[in-house]
Design a protein around this motif. Structure first.
Motif, short mmCIF file in Angstrom:
data_model
loop_
_atom_site.label_atom_id
_atom_site.label_comp_id
_atom_site.label_asym_id
_atom_site.label_seq_id
_atom_site.Cartn_x
_atom_site.Cartn_y
_atom_site.Cartn_z
N GLY A 44 7.77 0.52 -49.05
CA GLY A 44 8.64 1.69 -49.08
C GLY A 44 8.69 2.32 -50.45
N GLY A 45 8.64 3.65 -50.49
CA GLY A 45 8.68 4.37 -51.76
C GLY A 45 7.32 4.54 -52.39
N SER A 46 6.26 4.41 -51.61
CA SER A 46 4.90 4.56 -52.15
C SER A 46 4.07 5.49 -51.28
CB SER A 46 4.20 3.20 -52.23
OG SER A 46 2.88 3.37 -52.74
N ALA A 47 3.34 6.39 -51.96
CA ALA A 47 2.34 7.23 -51.31
C ALA A 47 0.99 7.01 -51.98
CB ALA A 47 2.75 8.70 -51.41
N ASN A 48 0.82 5.83 -52.55
CA ASN A 48 -0.31 5.53 -53.43
C ASN A 48 -1.42 4.78 -52.69
OD1 ASN A 48 -2.02 4.81 -55.50
ND2 ASN A 48 -0.58 3.45 -56.51
N PRO A 49 -2.57 5.42 -52.47
CA PRO A 49 -3.64 4.72 -51.76
C PRO A 49 -4.18 3.51 -52.50
CG PRO A 49 -4.42 6.83 -52.63
CD PRO A 49 -2.93 6.81 -52.81
N ASP A 50 -4.01 3.46 -53.81
CA ASP A 50 -4.50 2.32 -54.58
C ASP A 50 -3.71 1.04 -54.28
OD1 ASP A 50 -6.39 3.93 -55.77
OD2 ASP A 50 -5.20 4.29 -57.58
N MET A 51 -2.51 1.19 -53.70
CA MET A 51 -1.73 0.01 -53.33
C MET A 51 -2.24 -0.67 -52.07
SD MET A 51 0.62 -1.22 -55.25
CE MET A 51 1.47 -2.26 -54.04
N VAL A 52 -3.02 0.03 -51.27
CA VAL A 52 -3.43 -0.52 -49.98
C VAL A 52 -4.27 -1.79 -50.15
CG1 VAL A 52 -4.65 -0.07 -47.81
CG2 VAL A 52 -3.21 1.71 -48.84
N PRO A 53 -5.33 -1.78 -50.97
CA PRO A 53 -6.08 -3.03 -51.14
C PRO A 53 -5.27 -4.13 -51.83
CG PRO A 53 -6.91 -1.32 -52.62
CD PRO A 53 -5.99 -0.65 -51.67
N VAL A 54 -4.33 -3.75 -52.69
CA VAL A 54 -3.47 -4.74 -53.33
C VAL A 54 -2.63 -5.47 -52.29
CG1 VAL A 54 -1.55 -5.09 -54.93
CG2 VAL A 54 -3.38 -3.48 -55.52
N VAL A 79 0.40 18.00 -48.66
CA VAL A 79 0.94 16.78 -48.06
C VAL A 79 -0.09 16.13 -47.14
CG1 VAL A 79 2.70 15.92 -46.44
CG2 VAL A 79 3.34 17.50 -48.27
N ALA A 80 -0.82 16.94 -46.36
CA ALA A 80 -1.85 16.39 -45.49
C ALA A 80 -2.94 15.70 -46.30
CB ALA A 80 -2.45 17.49 -44.62
N ALA A 81 -3.31 16.28 -47.44
CA ALA A 81 -4.35 15.68 -48.27
C ALA A 81 -3.90 14.32 -48.80
CB ALA A 81 -4.71 16.61 -49.43
N GLN A 82 -2.62 14.22 -49.19
CA GLN A 82 -2.10 12.94 -49.64
C GLN A 82 -2.13 11.91 -48.52
OE1 GLN A 82 1.72 14.61 -51.61
NE2 GLN A 82 1.34 12.64 -52.60
N ALA A 83 -1.66 12.30 -47.35
CA ALA A 83 -1.63 11.37 -46.22
C ALA A 83 -3.02 10.94 -45.82
CB ALA A 83 -0.91 12.01 -45.04
N GLN A 84 -3.98 11.86 -45.88
CA GLN A 84 -5.35 11.53 -45.48
C GLN A 84 -5.94 10.47 -46.40
OE1 GLN A 84 -6.89 12.94 -42.62
NE2 GLN A 84 -8.15 11.12 -43.01
N LYS A 85 -5.58 10.50 -47.67
CA LYS A 85 -6.07 9.46 -48.59
C LYS A 85 -5.58 8.08 -48.17
CE LYS A 85 -6.58 12.44 -52.66
NZ LYS A 85 -6.07 12.76 -54.02
N LEU A 86 -4.35 8.01 -47.69
CA LEU A 86 -3.84 6.73 -47.20
C LEU A 86 -4.56 6.30 -45.93
CD1 LEU A 86 0.02 7.13 -47.69
CD2 LEU A 86 -1.59 5.90 -49.14
N ILE A 87 -4.78 7.24 -45.04
CA ILE A 87 -5.50 6.93 -43.80
C ILE A 87 -6.90 6.42 -44.13
CG2 ILE A 87 -6.47 7.92 -41.70
CD1 ILE A 87 -4.05 9.88 -41.73
N ASP A 88 -7.57 7.10 -45.04
CA ASP A 88 -8.92 6.70 -45.43
C ASP A 88 -8.92 5.33 -46.12
OD1 ASP A 88 -9.79 9.10 -44.41
OD2 ASP A 88 -9.95 10.09 -46.36
N ALA A 89 -7.80 4.98 -46.76
CA ALA A 89 -7.69 3.67 -47.43
C ALA A 89 -7.43 2.55 -46.44
CB ALA A 89 -6.60 3.71 -48.48
N GLY A 90 -7.07 2.89 -45.19
CA GLY A 90 -6.94 1.87 -44.16
C GLY A 90 -5.54 1.52 -43.74
N VAL A 91 -4.55 2.38 -44.00
CA VAL A 91 -3.20 2.06 -43.53
C VAL A 91 -3.15 2.15 -42.01
CG1 VAL A 91 -2.09 2.85 -45.65
CG2 VAL A 91 -2.32 4.43 -43.73
#
Length: 335
Positions: free
Chosen positions: A182-192, A293-305
């Motif tokens: 919660g409180g993150s929109a950071n795709p770099d956190m996904v692999p972590v 906002v869509a571009a931010q969300a797409q980065k998370l989707i591409d990261a595998g959320v």
């Protein structure tokens, strides 16, 4: 096996009058959202109130609290509330659990939080499936014959654990269906987070991909992108000190957290928000025009959320934000 489609969720603060939740829920379901979450933040309305209202106004979306904790609500009561929501929604409920925050303000200690979370999940599971046997944990227990004395829709509901840290993520890897950061929109956190979850999933012989990763944060979308980002900055300023130290992938400018915290403590939230640089804002909030906002969300989707959750306040107003997210953000996402 084909990859699971990424869900898009809407996270709501429980601060609205009766009737508002039903209206927002109908709009969100019609727009194509998959999940509606109500936050369990201290001193706001109990999540069960808006969740039951939304359950009666919808027929498809999943619904749940993110998150309840075992220090302000006993596990048997958590089981009862989630059983009621599952009945009201005809099997669409999920349960979010976390250790809870700011409970010192109401005089509550949080001893052995990971044990308490794991045993809460066990007690809820025990009661939902109608197990008449005793349960003896180190923190919580049930005497033999302790049963919910009413109908349950299902013998189990999906479990989400809210956590950033290594131990909480490992717990999710052992017992949960999802983990929410919660409180993150950071795709770099996904692999972590995935690597932390895998410690737990490996320990019990699970595939790490069985645990969906959910990232959610403050969202402000508007056709006036600058106004949206200015409001998001003010919102992020109020929790930056909490989440900044939890994200090992972010390096903040020296003194930023201290200065932001000083201004927030003085009630100068807007001034605090102005100090937050664009790149930091984008790690901890979704904000700007629908395209941004869509571009931010797409980065998370591409990261595998497994799920992206757009949190309160959604827009310059809730209704306008939900409208734009549904009509102009969702169609831009490839999931």
């Amino acid at each position: 096996m084909p990859a699971l489609r990424c869900e898009i969720g809407l996270g709501l603060q429980s601060d609205k009058p009766a009737g508002t939740y039903a209206r927002l829920a109908r709009s969100a379901e019609a727009a194509g959202f998959d999940v509606l979450t109500v936050f369990g933040d201290l001193m706001y309305q109990p999540p069960i109130f808006p969740l039951l209202e939304m359950a009666g106004a919808t027929s498809r979306v999943r619904l749940g609290p993110a998150c309840l904790n075992p220090f302000s609500m006993a596990p048997y009561e958590i089981a009862g509330q989630i059983a009621a929501l599952d009945l009201a929604s005809h099997g669409r409920a999920y349960l979010g659990l976390a250790r809870g925050t700011w409970l010192g303000a109401v005089g509550l200690d949080q001893p052995r939080p990971l044990t308490a979370l794991e045993e809460t999940a066990a007690v809820v599971s025990h009661l939902l499936r109608g197990d008449p046997g005793a349960y003896a944990g180190r923190v919580f227990s049930l005497a033999a014959g302790t049963l919910l004395r009413y109908e349950r829709q299902r013998p189990a509901v999906p479990l989400l654990i809210g956590a950033w840290g290594a131990q909480g993520a490992a717990l999710a890897g052992r017992i949960a269906d999802e983990i929410k950061v919660g409180g993150s929109a950071n795709p770099d956190m996904v692999p972590v987070i995935r690597s932390r979850v895998q410690v737990g999933s490996d320990a019990v012989g699970r595939d790490v991909d069985e645990v969906g990763i959910v990232l959610g944060a403050v969202t402000v979308v508007d056709t006036d992108g600058e106004a949206a980002r200015a409001k998001a900055r003010t919102e992020v300023a109020m929790y930056l000190a909490v989440v900044a130290d939890l994200d090992p992938t972010v390096t903040l400018p020296d003194g930023l957290v201290a200065e932001v915290g000083k201004l927030v403590a003085a009630g100068e939230d807007a001034a605090a928000g102005k100090l937050i640089p664009d790149d930091v804002l984008d790690r901890f909030a979704f904000s700007g025009t629908p395209e941004q906002v869509a571009a931010q969300a797409q980065k998370l989707i591409d990261a595998g959320v497994r799920r992206v959750e757009f949190g309160t306040p959604h827009g310059l107003t809730d209704d306008r934000g939900v409208e734009l997210l549904g009509a102009e953000v969702l169609p831009l996402l490839s999931r």
